[in-house]
Write a protein that holds these residues in place. Structure first.
Motif, PDB file in Angstrom:
ATOM      1  N   TYR A   1      53.322 -47.174  -7.537  1.00 12.26           N
ATOM      2  CA  TYR A   1      51.647 -48.427  -8.167  1.00 12.26           C
ATOM      3  C   TYR A   1      51.285 -48.590  -6.856  1.00 12.26           C
ATOM      4  O   TYR A   1      49.717 -47.900  -6.432  1.00 12.26           O
ATOM      5  N   LYS A   2      51.326 -48.794  -5.374  1.00 12.00           N
ATOM      6  CA  LYS A   2      50.959 -49.275  -4.125  1.00 12.00           C
ATOM      7  C   LYS A   2      49.712 -47.935  -3.996  1.00 12.00           C
ATOM      8  O   LYS A   2      48.396 -47.722  -3.794  1.00 12.00           O
ATOM      9  N   GLU A   3      50.966 -47.266  -3.764  1.00 16.66           N
ATOM     10  CA  GLU A   3      49.983 -45.474  -2.907  1.00 16.66           C
ATOM     11  C   GLU A   3      48.985 -44.911  -3.700  1.00 16.66           C
ATOM     12  O   GLU A   3      48.336 -44.732  -3.236  1.00 16.66           O
TER      13      GLU A   3
ATOM     14  N   GLN B   1      64.142 -42.871  -3.767  1.00 11.48           N
ATOM     15  CA  GLN B   1      63.376 -41.976  -3.769  1.00 11.48           C
ATOM     16  C   GLN B   1      62.321 -41.326  -2.638  1.00 11.48           C
ATOM     17  O   GLN B   1      61.388 -42.194  -2.422  1.00 11.48           O
ATOM     18  N   LYS B   2      63.141 -40.884  -1.923  1.00  6.20           N
ATOM     19  CA  LYS B   2      62.381 -40.467  -0.763  1.00  6.20           C
ATOM     20  C   LYS B   2      60.991 -39.181  -0.532  1.00  6.20           C
ATOM     21  O   LYS B   2      61.947 -38.520  -1.412  1.00  6.20           O
ATOM     22  N   SER B   3      59.288 -38.924   0.090  1.00  2.46           N
ATOM     23  CA  SER B   3      59.206 -37.681  -0.710  1.00  2.46           C
ATOM     24  C   SER B   3      59.267 -36.964   0.354  1.00  2.46           C
ATOM     25  O   SER B   3      59.847 -36.838   1.199  1.00  2.46           O
ATOM     26  N   LYS B   4      59.312 -35.744  -0.266  1.00  3.91           N
ATOM     27  CA  LYS B   4      60.064 -34.674   0.279  1.00  3.91           C
ATOM     28  C   LYS B   4      59.221 -34.395   2.013  1.00  3.91           C
ATOM     29  O   LYS B   4      59.225 -34.453   3.117  1.00  3.91           O
TER      30      LYS B   4
ATOM     31  N   VAL C   1      56.108 -36.370   4.695  1.00  6.44           N
ATOM     32  CA  VAL C   1      56.531 -38.021   5.351  1.00  6.44           C
ATOM     33  C   VAL C   1      55.031 -37.974   4.758  1.00  6.44           C
ATOM     34  O   VAL C   1      55.347 -39.759   4.259  1.00  6.44           O
ATOM     35  N   ILE C   2      53.904 -38.225   4.410  1.00  9.26           N
ATOM     36  CA  ILE C   2      52.927 -38.370   3.180  1.00  9.26           C
ATOM     37  C   ILE C   2      53.053 -37.912   1.681  1.00  9.26           C
ATOM     38  O   ILE C   2      53.187 -37.242   1.786  1.00  9.26           O
ATOM     39  N   THR C   3      52.479 -38.689   1.010  1.00 10.81           N
ATOM     40  CA  THR C   3      52.305 -38.540  -0.662  1.00 10.81           C
ATOM     41  C   THR C   3      51.380 -38.656  -1.074  1.00 10.81           C
ATOM     42  O   THR C   3      51.290 -37.098  -1.790  1.00 10.81           O
ATOM     43  N   GLY C   4      50.291 -38.242  -0.099  1.00  7.46           N
ATOM     44  CA  GLY C   4      49.157 -37.768  -0.723  1.00  7.46           C
ATOM     45  C   GLY C   4      47.657 -38.071   0.579  1.00  7.46           C
ATOM     46  O   GLY C   4      47.533 -38.726   0.821  1.00  7.46           O
TER      47      GLY C   4
ATOM     48  N   ARG D   1      54.131 -44.013   1.747  1.00  3.13           N
ATOM     49  CA  ARG D   1      55.731 -45.161   1.888  1.00  3.13           C
ATOM     50  C   ARG D   1      56.682 -44.983   2.811  1.00  3.13           C
ATOM     51  O   ARG D   1      56.653 -45.455   3.833  1.00  3.13           O
ATOM     52  N   GLY D   2      56.405 -43.067   3.042  1.00  5.67           N
ATOM     53  CA  GLY D   2      57.385 -43.445   4.815  1.00  5.67           C
ATOM     54  C   GLY D   2      57.065 -42.595   5.961  1.00  5.67           C
ATOM     55  O   GLY D   2      57.493 -43.489   6.795  1.00  5.67           O
ATOM     56  N   MET D   3      55.311 -43.870   6.101  1.00  4.35           N
ATOM     57  CA  MET D   3      54.783 -43.400   7.192  1.00  4.35           C
ATOM     58  C   MET D   3      55.770 -44.924   8.152  1.00  4.35           C
ATOM     59  O   MET D   3      55.791 -44.487   9.512  1.00  4.35           O
ATOM     60  N   LYS D   4      56.220 -45.820   6.852  1.00  5.42           N
ATOM     61  CA  LYS D   4      56.543 -47.016   7.976  1.00  5.42           C
ATOM     62  C   LYS D   4      57.679 -46.498   8.677  1.00  5.42           C
ATOM     63  O   LYS D   4      57.811 -47.070  10.179  1.00  5.42           O
TER      64      LYS D   4
END
Ligand code: ASP
Length: 439
Positions: free
Chosen positions: A230-232, A280-283, A285-288, A379-382
């Motif tokens: 939701y946050k992303e 679940q990691k996104s494929k 590093v960035i989601t969008g 979320r993967g950036m952290k």
């Protein structure tokens, strides 16, 4: 297992689209409550029924003859009814609508009829109970949603219906007048119904297979997003990604109900899952990536600014006094920059500048225009080293000059300011490095 399914206007634009929707609902008996939009465009040159209703009501309000415009709207529904082979007659409904238009029932009432009538058609087609949203969705006098009352009445009503159709987009004010949400608001109704019925999933059916990592007008066939929090999503929608109304996440979020964005024209696609949190990691590093053009920066300098208590407040007060909301406020030791929307700021700029001088007595104020802001969200950036470094080296290689950097404290979001003219190239460079070459 139970689901609320919301269908957008393009999914219900014609009898043919209705049939696809019927097939989707019948294919899964857990799809128990349906929230329809009004019929949308059948082709790119077509007009949405909601827009036809606004235009028709404008004629009525101006005291002009609106019969022809109303007939055209009626024809849109008749075409669907005939195409589905239903024995449904909307004559009486249209007589009431005509009467209410003449009595100047308001443009909100007018627009809401699109969903109301489509709800009646849908309920008839599916054999589900029709629940008028004006009897279950309540607004307060100030126009905000009365969540408590809505939740109470709606959940009691739904508890008595095995299956139901609740039209999207509108509810009722305390004095009994109909009020709509903002445009695209059927998404919000779907979310409210999902919350009240405490279902397991809120499926939102539209004409794309979920969210894409970047805008397809800039990137050719961008990859899709499988899971997003939701946050992303908040960050991306704020920056211009439009698939779902941005207020639609709040009701379901309170209950931890996931939203699944699906494509009526490609029902086998999994679409995008919008969830509270996920391991679940996104494929990638960035989601969008999303962004907007048309910002201005107001750069304020004052020696010893860093030690002056209350300086920032005084500067922002000048914006507040002129009713301008700010986007970002990066600051240095003796400098502070305020990013604002150019079209909002333009007409008031001299007033704001005078206000800053009066309130904060800076040394200099400079205004820069035609800037774009780009949000890189993930979320993967952290947990990944060097994300910012990769973004900036990609931008440097693409000859894009970075004018501002702001990393949100959530560490899920890096905002970059560039010149409007570099906007597309910057997005391409970022997409390239994270999705195509995956460096
Ligand atoms: N029909 C309304 C609109 O066009 C609401 C919606 O589709 O969600 O904005």
């Amino acid at each position: 297992m139970a689901k609320v399914v919301k269908f957008g206007g393009s999914s219900l634009a014609s009898a043919e689209q209705f049939k696809k929707v019927g097939d989707i609902i019948r294919a899964d008996e857990t799809r128990i409550y349906v929230v329809p939009s009004a019929p949308g465009k059948r082709s790119s040159k077509d007009t949405k029924v909601t827009d036809m209703l606004y235009a028709c009501y404008e004629l009525a309000e101006a005291g002009k003859n609106f019969s022809k415009a109303l007939e055209e709207i009626k024809a849109r529904y008749q075409e669907i009814i005939d195409g589905l082979g239903l024995k449904l007659n909307l004559d009486n409904e249209f007589i009431t609508i005509e009467k209410n238009f003449k009595a100047k029932a308001g443009s909100n009432y007018a627009a809401s009829r699109g969903e109301y009538l489509n709800g009646i058609v849908m309920a008839n087609y599916l054999g589900y109970e029709f629940v008028d949203a004006a009897t279950v969705i309540f607004f307060r006098e100030d126009g905000t949603l009365d969540e408590e009352k809505t939740d109470k009445v709606l959940s009691a009503k739904l508890a008595k219906c095995k299956n139901a159709v609740v039209p999207g987009f509108y509810g009722v004010l305390p004095d009994g007048t109909v009020k709509t949400f903002s445009r695209g608001g059927s998404d919000i109704t779907g979310s409210i119904v999902a919350k009240a019925a405490k279902v397991d999933v809120y499926e939102n059916w539209t004409d794309v297979s979920g969210f894409l990592i970047a805008d397809p007008r800039i990137i050719d066939k961008p990859a899709g997003i499988e899971v997003i929090t939701y946050k992303e999503l908040r960050e991306l929608s704020y920056m211009g990604a439009t698939v779902l109304h941005e207020d639609a996440i709040f009701p379901v979020r309170q209950q931890g109900i996931p939203i699944n964005i699906r494509n009526t024209n490609a029902p086998a696609d999994n679409g995008t899952w919008i969830v509270g949190s996920t391991c679940q990691k996104s494929k990638y590093v960035i989601t969008g990536i999303a962004g907007k053009k048309g910002f201005c920066s107001v750069n304020i300098e004052k020696d010893m600014m860093n030690s002056e208590i209350g300086f920032g407040r005084k500067v922002l007060q000048a914006f507040e006094e002129n009713g301008i909301s700010f986007e970002h406020v990066p600051s240095g030791i003796d400098t502070m920059t305020v990013f604002v929307h150019q079209d909002e700021f333009m007409h008031k700029e001299q007033k704001v500048v005078a206000g800053i001088h009066r309130l904060a007595q800076p040394d200099t104020i400079e205004i820069e225009s035609d800037l774009a802001l780009i949000a890189v969200v993930g979320r993967g950036m952290k947990s990944t080293r060097g994300t910012a470094g990769r973004i900036f080296s990609a931008l440097a290689h693409a000859n894009v000059n970075v004018r501002m950097i702001d990393q949100g404290s959530s560490e899920q979001n890096i905002i970059i300011g560039v010149a409007d003219e570099d906007f597309e190239n910057a997005i391409k460079a970022i997409y390239d490095i994270f999705v195509i070459t995956r460096l």
